[in-house]
Each structure stands twice: as structure tokens, then as C-alpha cells.
Design an enzyme around this catalytic site. Structure first.
Site, PDB file in Angstrom:
ATOM      1  N   LYS A 183       0.725  -9.438   3.619  1.00 48.27           N
ATOM      2  CA  LYS A 183       1.355  -8.705   2.501  1.00 48.27           C
ATOM      3  C   LYS A 183       2.881  -8.810   2.549  1.00 48.27           C
ATOM      4  CE  LYS A 183      -0.245  -4.662   3.556  1.00 48.27           C
ATOM      5  NZ  LYS A 183      -0.988  -4.932   4.788  1.00 48.27           N
ATOM      6  N   ARG A 242      -1.972   3.615  -0.126  1.00 52.83           N
ATOM      7  CA  ARG A 242      -2.986   3.378   0.912  1.00 52.83           C
ATOM      8  C   ARG A 242      -4.016   4.488   0.994  1.00 52.83           C
ATOM      9  NH1 ARG A 242      -0.411   0.210   6.086  1.00 52.83           N
ATOM     10  NH2 ARG A 242       1.208  -0.757   4.877  1.00 52.83           N
ATOM     11  N   ARG A 247       2.905 -11.804  16.438  1.00 54.26           N
ATOM     12  CA  ARG A 247       4.123 -11.148  15.969  1.00 54.26           C
ATOM     13  C   ARG A 247       4.683 -10.217  17.054  1.00 54.26           C
ATOM     14  NH1 ARG A 247       3.890  -7.715  10.538  1.00 54.26           N
ATOM     15  NH2 ARG A 247       2.806  -6.207  11.833  1.00 54.26           N
ATOM     16  N   ARG A 302       7.189  -5.279  17.770  1.00 56.70           N
ATOM     17  CA  ARG A 302       6.930  -4.038  17.031  1.00 56.70           C
ATOM     18  C   ARG A 302       6.038  -3.111  17.842  1.00 56.70           C
ATOM     19  NH1 ARG A 302       5.419  -4.919  10.715  1.00 56.70           N
ATOM     20  NH2 ARG A 302       3.906  -3.289  11.196  1.00 56.70           N
ATOM     21  N   ARG A 355      -5.255   0.512  13.411  1.00 58.12           N
ATOM     22  CA  ARG A 355      -4.731   0.319  12.047  1.00 58.12           C
ATOM     23  C   ARG A 355      -5.789  -0.322  11.159  1.00 58.12           C
ATOM     24  NH1 ARG A 355       0.032  -3.162  13.693  1.00 58.12           N
ATOM     25  NH2 ARG A 355       0.371  -3.536  11.487  1.00 58.12           N
TER      26      ARG A 355
END
Ligand code: B4P
Length: 199
Positions: free
Chosen positions: A17, A92, A131, A137, A148
């Protein structure tokens, strides 16, 4: 291009996204509004909002609806969104859908298309773990990623049905090279009458 273009990108974490939002915003000359980016920048700058959401995000939980809705309402009140926008990662939850409907109907506008980016669990977990190495992160550890994904299935995936009933959804395969995914989205939008402005 239609006079204004209001798009929404939906899909599981890691589907692409954020990646596609940046490219599509440039292609269609509309601002990308990413709730994740807004929250991350607040965390980085240690604002009041950032301090409030830091631990929630690190745990892979959703930021409370009231906080998220207020952030989006402020952002959509800025003048650069008048000619369209691309929402990335919002709404969401059912309450967020309801609030977005309210915001848009108050403006006398509505969404044009909801782009669903699909990708299987193994692929998204592998992308997000990659990532983690590059960006570090806090929410890209394997256990938080799995949480998640579960939250997405429970809270966000059901929203797709709702938008399907409104005949707004185009589903695009998010696997393969980033450029190929972009081309699929551009073709799907063209089929809905949404064209990029001439360069
Ligand atoms: P987001 O920032 O939206 O995070 P995300 O779901 O992981 O998606 P993201 O856009 O970053 O990743 P992408 O798929 O592009 O949200 C983060 C957190 O903020 C949430 O967990 C929550 O706490 C909070 N939040 C945000 N919005 C909220 C809301 N509305 N309500 C409540 N809370 C909210 O990319 C993933 C990786 O894949 C990247 O490394 C990318 O380079 C790679 N990639 C992309 N496309 C690829 C391709 N085609 N091939 C290979 N790799 C690819």
C-alpha cells in the site's frame, strides 16, 4: 482524468500500500494521505500525538478510532485534497468507514474507487522481515507482524465486503515487481474511467 479523483488503498500489511501510494500520488497528481506515515512522523518528532501512539504502534495494535478519525479529518480539511486524494491505510475499522462517509458527505463528495492489493501471508511476512533489516521499524518483528495480520483479517478485511456492495472495489494482485503492480492498478483504474493527467 475525472475532475477529481478520490481513491482508497486497502490490503494486508506488507501488500504494498505505502509503496504504491507514493507512486500513484505522483502519477495522478493527488496527495497520498497515509495514516501510518502521519503517526510515524509524529512518533519521530515526539509530538503529543506521537507519544500517545508510540507503544500502540510498536505492539501492532490499531490506534483508537477517535484519534485516527481526528487526524484524517484535519488532513482532509487541507486545501490540497480538494481536487482529490489517495487514502493509504484508512479506514481500517467499521467506525472509521462511518466517519469517512460522514466527512465526505459533509463535503458533498464520495470515494471513486477502492483498490484492494492482495498478497499471501508468506509473501507479506517475508517482505516485512526484509524491511525490518533495512528500516528497523519497531512493528516489523515476526510476532508483531503476525499480530498485525490477524488484526487486519479480523477488523479490516470485512470492510472489503462493504465497499464491494457499493460497487467500488477493484482487486489487484500485489505479487511481482513493484512496476508491474503499479501497471495493474493503473489499468484497473482506467477500466473505471480514471486516467492519469497528460504529462
Ligand atoms: P501502515 O504504515 O499502514 O503499515 P503497513 O500496513 O505495514 O503497510 P505499509 O504501507 O507500510 O507497507 P507496504 O505494504 O507498502 O500502518 C502502521 C501502523 O500504524 C498500524 O499497525 C497501526 O498501528 C497504525 N495505523 C495506521 N493506520 C491506522 C488506522 N487507520 N487505524 C488505526 N491504526 C492505524 O510495504 C511493505 C514492504 O514491502 C516494504 O518494505 C516494501 O518495500 C515492500 N514491497 C512493496 N511492494 C513490493 C513488491 N511488489 N515486491 C517486493 N516487495 C515489495
Amino acid at each position: 482524468m475525472t475532475k477529481s479523483t478520490r481513491l482508497l488503498l486497502i490490503g494486508p500489511p506488507g501488500a504494498g500500500k505505502g509503496t504504491q501510494a507514493g507512486i500513484l500520488a505522483a502519477t495522478y497528481a493527488i496527495p497520498a494521505v497515509s495514516t501510518g506515515d502521519i503517526f510515524r512522523s509524529n512518533v519521530k518528532n515526539e509530538t503529543e500525538l506521537g507519544l500517545r501512539v508510540k507503544a500502540i504502534m510498536a505492539a501492532g495494535e490499531y490506534v483508537p478510532d477517535s484519534v485516527t478519525n481526528a487526524v484524517v479529518e484535519n488532513r482532509l480539511g487541507e486545501s490540497d485534497t480538494a481536487a482529490g486524494f489517495l487514502l493509504d491505510g484508512y479506514p481500517r475499522t467499521p467506525d472509521q468507514v462511518h466517519e469517512l462517509d460522514r466527512m465526505l458527505s459533509a463535503q458533498g463528495t464520495a470515494l471513486d474507487v477502492v483498490v484492494l492489493i492482495t498478497a499471501d501471508t508468506d509473501e507479506v511476512v517475508s517482505r516485512l522481515l526484509k524491511r525490518a533489516v533495512v528500516e528497523g521499524r519497531a512493528d516489523d518483528t515476526e510476532s508483531v507482524i503476525r499480530h498485525r495480520l490477524a488484526l487486519y483479517e479480523e477488523q479490516t478485511a470485512p470492510l472489503i465486503d462493504l465497499y464491494e456492495k457499493r460497487n467500488l472495489v477493484v482487486a489487484v494482485n500485489g505479487l511481482g515487481a513493484v512496476d508491474d503492480v503499479t501497471s495493474r492498478i493503473v489499468a484497473a483504474l482506467a477500466a473505471k474511467g480514471i486516467l492519469a493527467p497528460a504529462a
